[in-house]
Each structure stands twice: as structure tokens, then as C-alpha cells.
Design a protein around this motif. Structure first.
Motif, PDB file in Angstrom:
ATOM      1  N   PRO A  52      -6.580  -7.194  -3.341  1.00  0.00           N
ATOM      2  CA  PRO A  52      -7.480  -6.699  -3.969  1.00  0.00           C
ATOM      3  C   PRO A  52      -7.072  -6.368  -5.468  1.00  0.00           C
ATOM      4  CG  PRO A  52      -7.847  -5.531  -1.833  1.00  0.00           C
ATOM      5  CD  PRO A  52      -6.448  -6.642  -1.803  1.00  0.00           C
ATOM      6  N   GLY A  53      -5.754  -5.820  -5.562  1.00  0.00           N
ATOM      7  CA  GLY A  53      -4.925  -5.836  -6.594  1.00  0.00           C
ATOM      8  C   GLY A  53      -4.806  -7.023  -7.516  1.00  0.00           C
ATOM      9  N   VAL A  54      -4.523  -8.204  -6.841  1.00  0.00           N
ATOM     10  CA  VAL A  54      -4.301  -9.487  -7.304  1.00  0.00           C
ATOM     11  C   VAL A  54      -5.837  -9.648  -8.123  1.00  0.00           C
ATOM     12  CG1 VAL A  54      -3.842 -11.851  -7.295  1.00  0.00           C
ATOM     13  CG2 VAL A  54      -2.493 -10.329  -6.106  1.00  0.00           C
TER      14      VAL A  54
ATOM     15  N   ALA B 252       0.735  -1.273  -0.113  1.00  0.00           N
ATOM     16  CA  ALA B 252      -0.195   0.101   0.023  1.00  0.00           C
ATOM     17  C   ALA B 252       0.860   1.146   0.093  1.00  0.00           C
ATOM     18  CB  ALA B 252      -0.976  -0.121   1.236  1.00  0.00           C
ATOM     19  N   ASP B 253       2.068   1.170   0.523  1.00  0.00           N
ATOM     20  CA  ASP B 253       3.143   2.125   0.535  1.00  0.00           C
ATOM     21  C   ASP B 253       4.130   2.346  -0.665  1.00  0.00           C
ATOM     22  OD1 ASP B 253       4.612   0.237   1.094  1.00  0.00           O
ATOM     23  OD2 ASP B 253       5.422   0.814   3.010  1.00  0.00           O
ATOM     24  N   ALA B 254       3.444   1.765  -1.740  1.00  0.00           N
ATOM     25  CA  ALA B 254       4.420   1.627  -2.825  1.00  0.00           C
ATOM     26  C   ALA B 254       4.605   3.303  -3.797  1.00  0.00           C
ATOM     27  CB  ALA B 254       3.957   0.647  -3.966  1.00  0.00           C
ATOM     28  N   GLY B 255       3.557   4.215  -3.365  1.00  0.00           N
ATOM     29  CA  GLY B 255       3.649   5.534  -3.901  1.00  0.00           C
ATOM     30  C   GLY B 255       2.815   5.419  -5.040  1.00  0.00           C
ATOM     31  N   SER B 256       3.322   6.171  -6.038  1.00  0.00           N
ATOM     32  CA  SER B 256       2.580   6.395  -7.208  1.00  0.00           C
ATOM     33  C   SER B 256       3.556   6.459  -8.587  1.00  0.00           C
ATOM     34  CB  SER B 256       1.937   7.925  -7.297  1.00  0.00           C
ATOM     35  OG  SER B 256       2.738   8.602  -7.116  1.00  0.00           O
ATOM     36  N   VAL B 257       3.192   6.360  -9.726  1.00  0.00           N
ATOM     37  CA  VAL B 257       3.786   6.381 -10.913  1.00  0.00           C
ATOM     38  C   VAL B 257       2.772   6.833 -11.836  1.00  0.00           C
ATOM     39  CG1 VAL B 257       3.013   4.098 -11.761  1.00  0.00           C
ATOM     40  CG2 VAL B 257       4.986   4.811 -12.501  1.00  0.00           C
TER      41      VAL B 257
ATOM     42  N   ASN C 181      -1.998   5.666  -8.208  1.00  0.00           N
ATOM     43  CA  ASN C 181      -1.702   5.605  -6.804  1.00  0.00           C
ATOM     44  C   ASN C 181      -2.060   4.313  -6.225  1.00  0.00           C
ATOM     45  OD1 ASN C 181      -1.427   6.213  -4.124  1.00  0.00           O
ATOM     46  ND2 ASN C 181      -2.555   8.017  -4.208  1.00  0.00           N
ATOM     47  N   TYR C 182      -0.817   3.599  -5.682  1.00  0.00           N
ATOM     48  CA  TYR C 182      -0.967   2.312  -5.236  1.00  0.00           C
ATOM     49  C   TYR C 182      -1.733   2.117  -4.030  1.00  0.00           C
ATOM     50  CZ  TYR C 182       2.198   1.001  -9.256  1.00  0.00           C
ATOM     51  OH  TYR C 182       2.695   0.476 -10.330  1.00  0.00           O
ATOM     52  N   SER C 183      -1.949   3.333  -3.257  1.00  0.00           N
ATOM     53  CA  SER C 183      -2.343   3.284  -2.011  1.00  0.00           C
ATOM     54  C   SER C 183      -3.959   2.921  -2.280  1.00  0.00           C
ATOM     55  CB  SER C 183      -2.365   4.314  -1.244  1.00  0.00           C
ATOM     56  OG  SER C 183      -2.784   5.462  -1.844  1.00  0.00           O
ATOM     57  N   ASP C 184      -4.654   3.455  -3.441  1.00  0.00           N
ATOM     58  CA  ASP C 184      -6.103   3.068  -3.522  1.00  0.00           C
ATOM     59  C   ASP C 184      -6.178   1.576  -3.577  1.00  0.00           C
ATOM     60  OD1 ASP C 184      -6.314   5.750  -4.121  1.00  0.00           O
ATOM     61  OD2 ASP C 184      -6.275   5.686  -6.304  1.00  0.00           O
TER      62      ASP C 184
END
Length: 498
Positions: A250-252, A226-231, A240-243
Motif C-alpha cells: 500500500p505504501g508503494v 509495518a514495524d518500522a516505528g515512527s519518525v 507512524n509506519y504501522s498505518d
């Protein structure tokens, strides 16, 4: 209106299957069907969906996303295999629905299959055009690429302000493959077999050569934290990876929804039932073995790709070019392989288009024989015994979309038609077990009704996840279909006259 749900008698379906000498020519064995399935499945999904799902949602755990998606496809595939062995008739889900749920439902699914096959072929043809230019640029240089205006739709504009006119390469590949199909499915199958061997060999080569370049750090952590930041993606969109849907489990799961569509195509094998030798035995083998082989390749490919390059790189460099970028950047000394991969993508796209065009005309061949669409769609060539007029008409239809409409518009519409087909086939197995338990089944779906219900629920979940814009297009498409059905089909339906 009282005959909306009239069913086509099974006795009539099986009688049609036994009259192969008067209709489509039976030339395909189990090996050709397996190649046909692999040809339909491995295409844009392997090279584009893998990078997109990894970069946006699943990270290295995209391998798990593929496993989840494969389970959903396998559930539907088991149901397809039972129907294909029981009712070996061209038409796929349309024919199965006609025998189990009635004419109106069969019409809806037959009309929806145009979204899967015809618009799917248009979408892939547009992708083929894009990658042809990539290959020309790699081999001959940028000066020789096809001009932007002749390789893009009128709705697209380049960064330099050049407006597209029409996508000529897309029309070219559609014409070439249409002529091949008119000549006969046996010759088409031989060409498809060569293409399948080529692209599978290159995929395996990338897996073997890329394995030594796997960096364990790229697989740690395995899911996106969740704390991977954004790209920032190549098109300016910020992820935004915190979404919620962009990290962790959930991402998987969302990644599984993305790569699910990389499996679309195995059901096209069932449309060739009337051109298959010993279909009760060979159809289940063709469907399930092709699905199993592609699943294994997908898992290995995604594991190697996410090990070679960090998942964020796939977004920064753009989905289409991600595989070539990973090779050029991280596999030092193997730059030639990126050119081979581009060739594999072109070959993959070609075989997908071939199978989609085949599937589309075979569905309308059955619908025409049932009186639901005009007779022109079931007229066979006197020499080649293929539905040549139908093939020509669909070439015109598909070419209009490929030449003048962007892939972003037609691409997502393919998914809804496919998922509806999967749902109805899964439910149809349950219905058939209740209404015709005595019918001989060379292959039986295990654990009925658990497997069909699970398959239907999985596909319904995917349908719900599709955007409102896609649903609006589906509604418009269905309204057009209803107009044709009530204006023409109800008056000419053969089942209504029995």
C-alpha cells in the motif's frame, strides 16, 4: 442550451492547421520538442517528490512507485500522441475535447488547464524563489539572502515573527521568462535546450558519483516494514509506519500517487503543435521520448538517493533540502555537488515555468480563435508572431498568485486540472475511433479501447485520492468558469454559428 455539446468540425481544425503562415510560426523539430518535454517534466518532482514519497510511504521501493506512475503517464501519453499526430493544433486537451465531446466539455477542460499551467507556473515560481535564497546562502553567506518579507507571501510568518509582504524573486523569474516567450518560441526553445542539458548533466553526474556511496543496508528491506516505528518530521508531524498507507505494497501504491505529479508536464508538448515542423511525425516523438528519458532518470535517481541515505532521514531533514543533505552528510568529499544540485533545481524550475507559461497562452490562443474567450488572447505580435498580449495578461495573473499566495494553497490545485485533462484525452481517443475511423492517424494508440480505458481509470483513481479541500477549490473554480462560459462564450462561439 441545445448546443452545449456542439463539436468543432474536424475539417475546420485541419484547415486551421494548414494556415500556419498566417498564424504561429513553425520552428520546432523533434529534438526541440523532446527538450521541451524534459524541460517541463524534470523540476521539483525529481528533487522533492522522490524524497517525500520514499520517506513517507515507499522507502527504497520508491523506484517501483516511479515505474507504476510512469505506466499511468505512458497510457495517457499514447493517447496524447495519437491526437497530436491527428489534430496538430495548439490547445492540447482542450482542442481534442472540442472535436470529440463537444464545446461544454472542451470549455471545462480548457478552464481546468489554467489550474495546471498558470497556477502550476505560480507554484514553481515560489519554489524558484526559495531555492534562489538557498543558493545565495551557499555561495555568499546568510547575510546576503533576500529578506524574508520580500521573498514570502503576506500569509507566511518566519520563526522570528517576520511577516511576508510579497515574493519579489518569484515575480522576477516570471517576468524574465514572459519577456523571453514574447520574443518568440524559437529563442525560448534554445534557452530551454541549454537549461535541459545543464540539469540533466547534473542529474547524471549525481547518479554516477553517488553510485559508489550506495549502502546496501539502506535498500534492505526494500519496502517499509509495518514495524518500522515512527519518525518526527521537520515540521513536527509524526509519521507512524504501522498505518495502512505508510508501509509495504500500500505504501508503494500511495508513493506512486505522490510521484505521479513529478511527471506532469509532458502533455505541455502538445500545446506547441502549431509551432512544430511536421507535427504529425514530430509530436508523438516529442511526447513519448521525453517521457521515456525522464522515467529512466527518475528510476536511477531514486535508486541512488535511497541507497545513499536511510529513507527516514528525508523526513527529519525536510523534503526540499533532502538531496543536498544526503550529499553533504554521506558523500564525503563531494560537498560541492550539493551546490551544483541547487543550481540544477533552479534551472529545472526555470524550464518548467517556461513551458507552463507557453502552454497556458497556447490553450487560450485556441480558445480565443474559437470565440470562447476575448480576441486579445489570440492577437499576435506583428514581428515575433507570438500571443504577446495574452502572455502579458497571464504574467499579471500568475504573478498575483506567486507574490501573495503560499504555494501550499495553489500547489495541489495543479493536479486536478492535469488529471481531468488526462481522463478526457483517454476517453476522446475511443470516441474518435468510433466517430471518425477514416481519419488519417500518423500515430495510433495501441490496443484501443484497453489502453485508453486503463489510462482513464488510473487518472480517476488519482483524482479520488485528492483531499476534500482540493475538491472544494475545484468546485469554486468551475463555478467561476461556468459564469464566464454562459455569460460570454455561448454568445461568441464560432462553432455555434456554423
Amino acid at each position: 442550451m441545445g448546443k452545449l455539446f456542439v463539436k468543432k468540425p474536424l475539417s475546420l481544425l485541419l484547415a486551421e492547421a494548414s494556415e500556419s503562415e498566417k498564424g504561429l510560426k513553425r520552428t520546432l523539430g523533434a529534438g526541440s520538442l523532446i527538450a521541451l518535454g524534459i524541460g517541463a517534466i524534470i523540476g521539483a518532482g525529481l528533487f522533492v517528490r522522490t524524497a517525500a514519497a520514499a520517506g513517507q510511504h515507499a522507502g527504497p521501493a520508491v523506484t517501483i512507485s516511479f515505474i507504476i506512475a510512469a505506466i499511468g503517464c505512458a497510457l495517457a501519453g499514447l493517447c496524447y500522441a495519437e491526437f497530436a499526430s491527428m489534430i496538430p493544433i495548439a490547445g492540447s486537451a482542450y482542442t481534442y475535447s472540442y472535436a470529440t465531446m463537444g464545446e461544454f466539455i472542451a470549455w471545462i477542460i480548457g478552464w481546468d488547464l489554467v489550474l495546471e499551467y498558470a497556477l502550476g507556473a505560480a507554484t514553481v515560481a515560489i519554489g524558484w524563489s526559495q531555492y534562489l535564497n538557498k543558493l545565495i546562502e551557499k555561495v555568499f553567506g546568510a547575510a546576503y539572502v533576500i529578506p524574508y518579507q520580500w521573498s514570502h507571501s503576506p500569509f507566511e510568518t518566519s520563526d522570528a515573527g517576520v511577516h511576508g509582504i510579497m515574493n519579489l524573486p518569484a515575480v522576477f523569474i516570471l517576468l524574465l521568462l514572459t519577456l523571453l516567450l514574447i520574443r518568440g518560441i524559437e529563442g525560448s526553445a534554445i534557452v530551454n535546450n541549454v537549461i535541459v542539458i545543464t540539469k540533466v548533466a547534473i542529474v547524471i553526474l549525481l547518479i554516477l558519483l553517488g553510485w559508489q556511496f550506495i549502502n546496501p543496508a539502506n535498500h534492505t528491506p526494500f519496502t517499509i516494514p509495518a514495524d518500522a516505528g515512527s519518525v518526527t518530521m521537520h515540521n513536527g508531524k509524526v509519521i507512524n509506519y504501522s498505518d495502512f498507507w505508510y508501509h509495504g505494497i500500500p505504501g508503494v501504491l500511495r508513493g506512486a500517487g505522490v510521484v505521479f505529479f513529478a511527471f506532469i508536464g509532458f502533455d505541455a508538448v502538445s500545446t506547441a503543435a502549431q509551432e512544430t515542423k511536421n507535427p504529425k511525425k514530430n509530436m508523438p516523438v516529442g511526447i513519448l521520448v521525453s517521457l521515456a528519458i525522464c522515467t529512466l532518470l527518475y528510476i536511477l535517481f531514486s535508486y541512488v538517493l535511497t541507497g545513499i541515505a536511510p529513507y527516514k532521514d528525508f523526513l527529519r531533514q525536510g523534503g526540499e533540502a533532502s538531496v543536498a543533505y544526503a550529499i553533504d552528510t554521506y558523500m564525503h568529499g563531494y560537498g560541492w555537488l550539493s551546490t551544483f544540485v541547487t543550481v540544477a533545481i533552479l534551472a529545472g524550475f526555470s524550464s518548467v515555468i517556461l513551458v507552463m507559461l507557453l502552454g497556458q497562452t497556447r490553450v487560450f490562443y485556441s480558445m480565443s480563435n474559437d470565440g470562447l474567450v476575448p480576441k486579445v488572447f489570440s492577437n499576435l505580435h506583428p514581428k515575433f508572431r507570438t500571443p504577446y498580449r495574452s502572455q502579458a495578461l497571464f504574467f499579471v495573473f500568475v504573478s498575483i498568485f506567486a507574490a501573495f499566495i503560499p504555494d501550499s494553497v495553489v500547489g495541489d490545485m495543479t493536479s486536478i486540472g492535469t488529471l481531468f485533462a488526462f481522463v478526457l484525452v483517454c476517453l476522446g481517443v475511443i470516441v474518435m475511433r468510433k466517430t471518425n475511423p477514416e481519419l488519417q492517424r500518423a500515430f495510433k494508440t495501441p490496443w484501443v479501447p484497453f489502453v485508453p480505458i486503463l489510462g482513464a481509470l488510473f487518472c480517476l483513481t488519482m483524482i479520488v485520492s485528492l483531499g476534500i479541500e482540493n475538491w472544494a477549490r475545484l468546485i469554486v473554480w468551475l463555478l467561476i468558469g461556468f459564469a464566464i462560459y454562459f455569460g460570454y462564450s455561448v454568445k461568441n462561439s464560432k462553432a455555434r454559428k456554423l
